[in-house]
Structures are given as structure tokens and as C-alpha cells.
Design an enzyme around this catalytic site. Structure first.
Site, PDB file in Angstrom:
ATOM      1  CG  HIS A   1     -21.618 123.977 119.284  1.00 36.82           C
ATOM      2  ND1 HIS A   1     -20.426 124.634 119.446  1.00 36.82           N
ATOM      3  CD2 HIS A   1     -21.336 122.881 118.524  1.00 36.82           C
ATOM      4  CE1 HIS A   1     -19.457 123.975 118.827  1.00 36.82           C
ATOM      5  NE2 HIS A   1     -19.984 122.905 118.252  1.00 36.82           N
TER       6      HIS A   1
ATOM      7  CB  CYS B   1     -11.053 111.952 123.308  1.00 41.96           C
ATOM      8  SG  CYS B   1     -12.564 112.946 123.225  1.00 41.96           S
TER       9      CYS B   1
ATOM     10  CG  ASP C   1     -16.731 126.795 122.216  1.00 41.46           C
ATOM     11  OD1 ASP C   1     -17.225 125.837 121.604  1.00 41.46           O
ATOM     12  OD2 ASP C   1     -15.649 127.340 121.867  1.00 41.46           O
TER      13      ASP C   1
ATOM     14  CG  HIS D   1     -15.173 108.768 123.085  1.00 35.98           C
ATOM     15  ND1 HIS D   1     -14.516 109.980 122.991  1.00 35.98           N
ATOM     16  CD2 HIS D   1     -15.124 108.217 121.854  1.00 35.98           C
ATOM     17  CE1 HIS D   1     -14.090 110.141 121.751  1.00 35.98           C
ATOM     18  NE2 HIS D   1     -14.441 109.085 121.048  1.00 35.98           N
TER      19      HIS D   1
ATOM     20  CB  CYS E   1     -12.092 111.718 127.038  1.00 35.00           C
ATOM     21  SG  CYS E   1     -13.404 110.738 126.259  1.00 35.00           S
TER      22      CYS E   1
ATOM     23  CG  HIS F   1     -19.357 118.849 120.720  1.00 34.40           C
ATOM     24  ND1 HIS F   1     -18.529 117.941 120.104  1.00 34.40           N
ATOM     25  CD2 HIS F   1     -19.342 119.958 119.942  1.00 34.40           C
ATOM     26  CE1 HIS F   1     -18.029 118.487 119.006  1.00 34.40           C
ATOM     27  NE2 HIS F   1     -18.515 119.719 118.884  1.00 34.40           N
TER      28      HIS F   1
HETATM   29  P1  5GP Z   1     -17.004 121.435 116.776  1.00 31.40           P
HETATM   30  O1  5GP Z   1     -16.243 122.312 115.811  1.00 31.40           O
HETATM   31  O2  5GP Z   1     -16.352 120.069 116.887  1.00 31.40           O
HETATM   32  O3  5GP Z   1     -18.472 121.352 116.523  1.00 31.40           O
HETATM   33  O4  5GP Z   1     -16.883 122.139 118.192  1.00 31.40           O
HETATM   34  C1  5GP Z   1     -15.774 122.007 119.012  1.00 31.40           C
HETATM   35  C2  5GP Z   1     -15.784 123.202 119.919  1.00 31.40           C
HETATM   36  O5  5GP Z   1     -14.869 122.966 120.963  1.00 31.40           O
HETATM   37  C3  5GP Z   1     -15.344 124.518 119.235  1.00 31.40           C
HETATM   38  O6  5GP Z   1     -16.400 125.457 119.303  1.00 31.40           O
HETATM   39  C4  5GP Z   1     -14.117 124.945 120.020  1.00 31.40           C
HETATM   40  O7  5GP Z   1     -14.043 126.338 120.215  1.00 31.40           O
HETATM   41  C5  5GP Z   1     -14.284 124.186 121.322  1.00 31.40           C
HETATM   42  N1  5GP Z   1     -13.023 123.873 121.963  1.00 31.40           N
HETATM   43  C6  5GP Z   1     -11.904 123.376 121.377  1.00 31.40           C
HETATM   44  N2  5GP Z   1     -10.935 123.175 122.293  1.00 31.40           N
HETATM   45  C7  5GP Z   1     -11.468 123.547 123.489  1.00 31.40           C
HETATM   46  C8  5GP Z   1     -10.939 123.566 124.827  1.00 31.40           C
HETATM   47  O8  5GP Z   1      -9.808 123.185 125.101  1.00 31.40           O
HETATM   48  N3  5GP Z   1     -11.772 124.014 125.797  1.00 31.40           N
HETATM   49  C9  5GP Z   1     -13.036 124.440 125.536  1.00 31.40           C
HETATM   50  N4  5GP Z   1     -13.761 124.885 126.572  1.00 31.40           N
HETATM   51  N5  5GP Z   1     -13.563 124.428 124.298  1.00 31.40           N
HETATM   52  C10 5GP Z   1     -12.782 123.991 123.290  1.00 31.40           C
HETATM   53 ZN    ZN Z   2     -14.057 111.565 124.229  1.00 31.78          ZN
END
Ligand code: 5GP
Ligand code: ZN
Length: 112
Positions: A100, A4, A30, A46, A7, A98
Site C-alpha cells: 500500500h 485470486c 485502492d 502470485h 490475479c 501487495h
Molecule cells: P489488505 O487488507 O489485504 O492489506 O489490502 C487489500 C486492499 O485491496 C484493501 O485496501 C482494499 O480496499 C483493496 N481492494 C479490495 N478489493 C479491491 C478491488 O476490487 N479493487 C481495488 N482497486 N482494490 C480493492
Molecule cells: Zn494472485
């Protein structure tokens, strides 16, 4: 949880720009910001997605919302949007709960 991404970020196996951390929560920027302020707030336990929030783990969800308010004030945001994407159809790509926290620009509604 093995494999993950978030994680791994919690365990510092993957670097991130941390904004806040305590025993239960981590907030970090992000990697692909969609607004001038785009911070992800996650529980250290998790939980796969908002679908998995129930009466036995919902306290942490409240703490995520409270932390978002604190960070938004600290970042001097006039207002902000708090988004929990649930499942791929709604834009979830990382399956560790998560929020945002988005701010620093005008947000459109409906979001699309
Ligand atoms: P989701 O699309 O699942 O709602 O949001 C996942 C978020 O994680 C995305 O906005 C993406 O830019 C962010 N993200 C993906 N990989 C990483 C990473 O390695 N580091 C950080 N800081 N953010 C990440
Ligand atoms: Zn996790």
C-alpha cells in the site's frame, strides 16, 4: 492463480484504475482509499504474502519498493508510507502480495 482477486485485476477480468504497468508489476488505485493517494503495487506473479518472500523471488520485492518511490515522486508526495500487511492478524485481506502506497496526509505513528 484462480479465484485470486488481484490475479483477476492483472488479467483485466476486474477493472481497476491503473497507475503503472510493466511485465512484472502493476500499480492501481485502492477501491477504498485510506489517504488522498492510496495505490496498491503488486507483482504479476502470485505470491501469497510477505511470508512467502525468499531468496528466489525477493528481486520483485525490491522492484515494488523502487516503483513506490517513482510513483510517490510523480504524485509529488512530500513523504509516504509503504505498508505490506502480512496475514489476517496484521490486516491482510487479499492473499496476493501487495504494497500500500499511502500519502497526501499526515500519517500517525504508531499505526494501531
Ligand atoms: P489488505 O487488507 O489485504 O492489506 O489490502 C487489500 C486492499 O485491496 C484493501 O485496501 C482494499 O480496499 C483493496 N481492494 C479490495 N478489493 C479491491 C478491488 O476490487 N479493487 C481495488 N482497486 N482494490 C480493492
Ligand atoms: Zn494472485
Amino acid at each position: 492463480m484462480e479465484n485470486c482477486l488481484f490475479c483477476k485485476i492483472i488479467k483485466k477480468e476486474i477493472p481497476s484504475e491503473i497507475v503503472f504497468e510493466n511485465d512484472e508489476l502493476l500499480a492501481f488505485r485502492d477501491i477504498s482509499p485510506q489517504a488522498p493517494v492510496h495505490i496498491l503495487i503488486i507483482p504479476k506473479i502470485h505470491i501469497e504474502s510477505p511470508f512467502e518472500i525468499n531468496s528466489s523471488n525477493s528481486t520483485v520485492a525490491g522492484k515494488i519498493i523502487a516503483l513506490a518511490a517513482e510513483i510517490a515522486k510523480e504524485q509529488k508526495l512530500e513523504g509516504y508510507r509503504l505498508v505490506f500487511n502480512c496475514n489476517e492478524i496484521a490486516g491482510q485481506s487479499v492473499f496476493h502480495l501487495h504494497a500500500h502506497l499511502l500519502g497526501g496526509r499526515i500519517m500517525n505513528w504508531p499505526p494501531g
